[in-house]
Design a protein around this motif. Structure first.
Motif, PDB file in Angstrom:
ATOM      1  N   TRP A  92       0.793  -1.229   0.000  1.00 32.41           N
ATOM      2  CA  TRP A  92       0.000   0.000   0.000  1.00 32.41           C
ATOM      3  C   TRP A  92       0.821   1.272   0.000  1.00 32.41           C
ATOM      4  O   TRP A  92       0.263   2.374  -0.051  1.00 32.41           O
ATOM      5  CB  TRP A  92      -0.996  -0.030   1.154  1.00 32.41           C
ATOM      6  N   ILE A  93       2.152   1.158   0.011  1.00 31.64           N
ATOM      7  CA  ILE A  93       2.953   2.365  -0.183  1.00 31.64           C
ATOM      8  C   ILE A  93       2.944   2.795  -1.649  1.00 31.64           C
ATOM      9  O   ILE A  93       3.409   3.889  -1.979  1.00 31.64           O
ATOM     10  CB  ILE A  93       4.410   2.178   0.304  1.00 31.64           C
ATOM     11  N   GLY A 118       0.489   3.822  -3.264  1.00 35.54           N
ATOM     12  CA  GLY A 118      -0.316   5.034  -3.387  1.00 35.54           C
ATOM     13  C   GLY A 118       0.541   6.290  -3.305  1.00 35.54           C
ATOM     14  O   GLY A 118       0.258   7.292  -3.977  1.00 35.54           O
ATOM     15  N   ALA A 119       1.592   6.251  -2.483  1.00 32.61           N
ATOM     16  CA  ALA A 119       2.525   7.381  -2.395  1.00 32.61           C
ATOM     17  C   ALA A 119       3.593   7.309  -3.473  1.00 32.61           C
ATOM     18  O   ALA A 119       4.052   8.340  -3.983  1.00 32.61           O
ATOM     19  CB  ALA A 119       3.183   7.405  -1.014  1.00 32.61           C
ATOM     20  N   SER A 128       1.337   3.870   4.136  1.00 30.55           N
ATOM     21  CA  SER A 128       0.907   5.016   3.330  1.00 30.55           C
ATOM     22  C   SER A 128       1.199   6.329   4.045  1.00 30.55           C
ATOM     23  O   SER A 128       1.662   7.301   3.438  1.00 30.55           O
ATOM     24  CB  SER A 128      -0.594   4.902   3.039  1.00 30.55           C
ATOM     25  N   GLY A 173       3.993   8.555   2.629  1.00 29.54           N
ATOM     26  CA  GLY A 173       3.414   9.805   2.162  1.00 29.54           C
ATOM     27  C   GLY A 173       4.148  10.987   2.760  1.00 29.54           C
ATOM     28  O   GLY A 173       4.453  11.970   2.073  1.00 29.54           O
ATOM     29  N   ASP A 186      -4.736   3.174  -4.659  1.00 30.39           N
ATOM     30  CA  ASP A 186      -3.567   3.741  -5.340  1.00 30.39           C
ATOM     31  C   ASP A 186      -3.895   4.954  -6.211  1.00 30.39           C
ATOM     32  O   ASP A 186      -2.983   5.692  -6.584  1.00 30.39           O
ATOM     33  CB  ASP A 186      -2.889   2.668  -6.200  1.00 30.39           C
ATOM     34  N   THR A 193      -5.139   7.872   0.918  1.00 30.43           N
ATOM     35  CA  THR A 193      -5.076   6.408   0.944  1.00 30.43           C
ATOM     36  C   THR A 193      -5.397   5.887   2.339  1.00 30.43           C
ATOM     37  O   THR A 193      -6.015   4.827   2.498  1.00 30.43           O
ATOM     38  CB  THR A 193      -3.689   5.910   0.495  1.00 30.43           C
TER      39      THR A 193
END
Length: 439
Positions: A29-30, A32-33, A156, A160, A264, A284
């Motif tokens: 899920w990182i 998304g950044a 995230s 982020g 994302d 996110t």
């Protein structure tokens, strides 16, 4: 369900597997950044930037069946350890990638991490599914989901803050400085990923060693390989004799696609609507928190109050309703509907796995590998979304619409891709999971 553990001593294995779900939730899920970060430092289009997701998820197509073979040879525990070690190697690739600021090297590191996650998922998902009774499998997987998405929210938030803080100012500077100064700014920005990925690699290597010593009992699926038809016993001899599995693979493919879109694209979507990076970087987190809350509800409700199939039906219907909300509203309200997809998505994965693996017997490992392969929907569907956004944006600009306005309108229109995906999930919830099974 036949296992070597009882309910009393399955708590420790469940906690260990939850820890693994935490790990690949954090890594997954990182993205998304990473997507807007990579778009800036490598000067990419929307479609090109979504190759970050594609590089991660396409590995599930390449490695799922080989992973099944590997796990068949070395067992679940060693397979999990191997997956963690490969993920650590992928994290180290970010060091030369940052030094060279070369997109394909970054994508290579992400792909290698995806290979490790494939092995890890191919081992851990079937393991937790068959660790106890099948009718409560969705409950156990929902617990895994809480660990996964909590880690995703944490990842995230951390990445982020590391990667996107000040991104608006940097993008503004890039339009005003000389070519040499621009190169220096982008190189400095690229270097910011090195330390987080070094730390990640160290942690993953330590966990790979730990898991080899972990008290994980051996579990095997119940042997359900024969059915009686017209008085004749028919033995299952091929994975192709389970149509409900293949329909489950399709449903999981589109599900992962919409899950990745929800997590994302939401930051980039907020930016395209003109929201500042300092605000958008936390979007996110909203999606993931919506999922965590719904997972917790699932742990409480399934199977005592709500069946796995009922949860799946409700999820698909909510996905369609929230999709309508996205395209029929504007601004932050539309962003909130994207985040609300987390509610619709949370219980889809926990419900599909036990429904698709039901009755596979000795084919469970192969079935699990095929379901893991379906994670490649995360490589395909978000990329299609990116292409739709680019194409619509180009059309609007050609019609004379201002670039910033066109970007927002195109990003909103791209969410039409959600509807056929949720329709397929809805079909599986009502009919697909029963196709080919004994009445």
């Amino acid at each position: 369900m036949t296992t070597t553990s009882t309910k009393a001593n399955s708590l420790v294995p469940i906690m260990i597997i939850a820890g693994l779900f935490f790990i690949f939730g954090f890594v997954t899920w990182i993205n998304g950044a990473l997507i807007p970060f990579m778009k800036t430092i490598n000067e990419l289009t929307d479609a090109q930037s979504y190759l970050v997701a594609s590089a991660s998820y396409i590995s599930f197509v390449v490695m799922a069946l080989p992973s099944s073979y590997i796990i068949g040879k070395v067992g679940y525990k060693k397979g999990m350890s191997l997956g963690l070690a490969i993920m650590a190697i992928g994290a180290l690739v970010f060091i030369p990638a940052a030094e060279a600021r070369t997109y394909w090297v970054f994508l290579t590191g992400i792909f290698i991490q995806g290979v490790g996650m494939t092995i890890l998922q191919t081992a851990s998902n079937p393991y937790i599914t068959i660790l106890g009774p099948m009718e409560s499998a969705a409950k156990r997987i929902a617990i895994m989901g809480i660990a996964n998405k909590t880690a995703g929210a944490l990842g995230s938030l951390i990445f982020g803050a590391i990667l996107l803080s000040g991104i608006d100012e940097i993008k503004d500077q890039l339009t005003k400085v000389s070519l040499d100064e621009k190169t220096t700014l982008l190189n400095e920005m690229a270097d910011s990923v090195v330390m987080p990925y070094v730390v990640m690699a160290i942690v993953l290597f330590i966990l790979a060693i730990f898991i080899t010593k972990a008290p994980l009992p051996n579990v095997e699926a119940e042997e359900i390989e024969e059915e009686v038809k017209d008085g004749v016993v028919t033995k299952k001899t091929s994975i192709f004799q389970f149509p409900h599995l293949w329909l489950g693979v399709l449903a999981l493919f589109v599900y992962v696609g919409v899950e990745v879109i929800a997590g994302d694209t939401i930051i980039s979507y907020g930016l395209s609507l003109g929201m500042p990076g300092e605000e958008a970087k936390s979007f996110t987190l909203m999606t993931l928190m919506a999922m965590v809350g719904t997972y917790a509800l699932g742990v409480f409700l399934i199977p005592k109050f709500v069946s796995q199939t009922t949860a799946l039906k409700a999820s698909a219907i909510l996905g369609i309703l929230f999709g309508i909300g996205i395209i029929s509203t504007t601004g932050f309200t539309s962003v909130l509907f994207v985040a609300a997809l987390g509610i619709a998505n949370a219980l889809v994965w926990p419900a599909i796995w036990p429904l698709a693996l039901n009755g596979l017997g000795k084919f469970t490992k192969t079935g699990g590998a095929l379901l893991v392969m379906a994670i490649s929907g995360g490589a395909t569907i978000p990329l299609l979304y990116g292409y739709f956004v680019d194409a619509k944006k180009a059309d609007l600009v050609a019609e004379g619409v201002e670039v910033g306005v066109a970007a927002g309108q195109a990003a909103t229109t791209g969410y039409w891709i959600l509807f056929p995906c949720y329709a397929i999930i809805l079909y599986y919830a009502f009919y697909g999971h029963k196709v080919g099974l004994k009445k």
